[in-house]
Scaffold this active site. Structure first.
Site, PDB file in Angstrom:
ATOM      1  N   VAL A 185      73.606 -19.014   3.512  1.00  0.00           N
ATOM      2  CA  VAL A 185      72.773 -18.074   4.264  1.00  0.00           C
ATOM      3  C   VAL A 185      73.582 -17.181   5.200  1.00  0.00           C
ATOM      4  O   VAL A 185      73.048 -16.572   6.117  1.00  0.00           O
ATOM      5  CB  VAL A 185      71.680 -18.813   5.080  1.00  0.00           C
ATOM      6  CG1 VAL A 185      70.691 -19.483   4.154  1.00  0.00           C
ATOM      7  CG2 VAL A 185      72.286 -19.825   6.052  1.00  0.00           C
ATOM      8  N   LYS A 186      74.879 -17.086   4.967  1.00  0.00           N
ATOM      9  CA  LYS A 186      75.704 -16.213   5.802  1.00  0.00           C
ATOM     10  C   LYS A 186      75.764 -14.806   5.214  1.00  0.00           C
ATOM     11  O   LYS A 186      75.527 -14.602   4.027  1.00  0.00           O
ATOM     12  CB  LYS A 186      77.117 -16.800   5.939  1.00  0.00           C
ATOM     13  CG  LYS A 186      77.160 -18.115   6.705  1.00  0.00           C
ATOM     14  CD  LYS A 186      76.625 -17.969   8.112  1.00  0.00           C
ATOM     15  CE  LYS A 186      76.812 -19.219   8.957  1.00  0.00           C
ATOM     16  NZ  LYS A 186      75.990 -20.356   8.532  1.00  0.00           N
ATOM     17  N   THR A 187      76.130 -13.845   6.083  1.00  0.00           N
ATOM     18  CA  THR A 187      76.173 -12.450   5.657  1.00  0.00           C
ATOM     19  C   THR A 187      77.087 -12.284   4.447  1.00  0.00           C
ATOM     20  O   THR A 187      76.738 -11.602   3.495  1.00  0.00           O
ATOM     21  CB  THR A 187      76.629 -11.542   6.803  1.00  0.00           C
ATOM     22  OG1 THR A 187      75.710 -11.692   7.888  1.00  0.00           O
ATOM     23  CG2 THR A 187      76.651 -10.087   6.380  1.00  0.00           C
TER      24      THR A 187
END
Length: 400
Positions: A185-187
């Site tokens: 769920v990281k950029t």
């Protein structure tokens, strides 16, 4: 966020380079690779992107914290100061190396309060871990100044802020080292994975050896397994497919941040109509990654009313006072000293003496702030219709 929204041909191409060699392991098998070393390439490109000399890829952001702490020599008997608003991994890593986490208040940056930091420093403080939470800068320059006063190394937890800057300097490069997460769920994401960056060559060497069972990685006639070892280590190696995805995602990071900033600006416009609303203090708005949109209400009662209205329209926001992953009073396993160890470690020493007890009311300023703060994750591809509907819900909540 997150980067999987824009997986495309670039990631596929990098992955196929690996699969065509048949080598998933980051070391050895030189004759089969045809010159393909994706993790090494990812490290080099990430370090260059951040403007620092060295990068060490590992299996997760959590592993990055542990590897960095071990390289800094942190261990039993030491205290490590971090903030009471962070993901649990920050303090889990501190316990993992045998040290004791000490928690500070956060201020309206939603990051470490430098004034409270200085109050928490003792003769046992051996490291300070400010966290650039929700994609934006801690007061890192003030924190570094305090740390330097006491000769304490700073490890920046930059898990949620890859690509963020302060006055043109990349987050993660202010302290002795900085850690990053590339989870799902990281950029920018590699599914799982992490990185430590540093300008210290000796620190990099120690991290490189520790993350691979202590192997010194020197070329020797016996091949892998014939290396020397200065100390024991563990296995936190990133594999080649993760490195391949990382290369493609890093090339897109700046454009992802631009998209997030655009979407965040529209949400801010919608929320600005709520009576008495204020917004998180940003040290440098240009350097914000816009990973999250944060707005602060007048008190916890207004916060509840506004969020009830938002939920009724299908756009409920995150209230960190209700979240059990990121805020100190909700960490029931920490406060309760819960562990799988039969002797009670790390809360109890092997001799039976209690090492640490955490007071659930120890951070009242943070509790007040979190109780009236709402947050939306900001996606790269939110879509105009979704953004319009969210803004309408925010405007409607203004009457709550």
């Amino acid at each position: 966020m997150p980067g999987f929204e824009i997986f495309g041909e670039e990631e596929k191409k990098e992955i196929m380079d690996v699969l065509d060699t048949g080598v998933l392991f980051r070391y050895e098998f030189h004759d089969q690779r045809n010159g393909v070393y994706k993790v090494k390439e990812f490290e080099e490109k990430f370090a260059r992107y951040c403007g620092c000399e060295h990068a060490q890829a590992v299996t997760s952001g959590t592993a990055a914290l542990k590897v960095a702490l071990m390289a800094l020599g942190i261990g039993p008997g030491d205290e490590v100061i971090t903030q009471g608003f962070t993901f649990v991994a920050t303090w889990e890593a501190i316990f993992e190396v045998g040290a004791i986490p000490v928690f500070t208040e956060v201020d309206r940056t939603l990051n470490m309060d430098p004034a409270d930091l200085e109050k928490k420093i003792t003769s046992r403080t051996k490291c300070i871990i400010p966290v650039h939470m929700l994609g934006a800068q801690a007061r890192i320059k003030e924190i570094i100044k305090i740390a330097d006063k006491y000769s304490i190394p700073v490890l920046e937890d930059t898990a949620q802020a890859a690509g963020g800057t302060l006055d043109g300097k990349y987050l993660g490069t202010f302290g002795r080292c900085g850690t990053f997460s590339f989870d799902s769920v990281k950029t920018m994401t590699t599914g799982e994975g992490g990185m430590v960056i540093t300008g210290d060559g000796e620190l990099k060497k120690t991290m490189s050896e520790y993350h691979d069972h202590g192997h010194d990685h020197k070329v020797n006639p016996g091949g892998r397994g014939g290396e020397g070892r200065r100390f024991i280590g563990f296995n936190y190696r990133m594999m080649e497919i993760q490195g391949a995805i990382g290369i493609a995602q890093l090339a897109k990071l700046d454009s992802m941040i631009v998209a997030q900033k655009r979407n965040k600006a529209k949400l801010k416009e919608g929320a600005s109509k709520i009576p008495g609303v204020s917004f998180r203090e940003l040290m440098d708005e240009d350097g914000d990654t816009a990973t999250f949109f944060t707005f602060i209400l007048q008190d916890s009662e207004q916060c509840k009313r506004v969020n009830e209205s938002l939920r009724a329209d299908g756009f409920g926001a995150i209230n960190w006072a209700e979240n059990s992953w990121h805020f100190y009073p909700a960490w029931e396993h920490l406060l309760g000293g819960k562990t799988t160890s039969s002797c009670g470690y790390p809360f109890v020493s092997p001799g039976g003496k209690r090492r640490v007890i955490y007071d659930p009311e120890a951070l009242p300023k943070s509790a007040d702030l979190m109780g009236k703060t709402l947050v939306y994750p900001v996606s790269i591809k939110m879509g105009e219709e979704v953004l319009d509907n969210m803004c309408k819900a925010l405007e409607k909540a203004a009457g709550a």
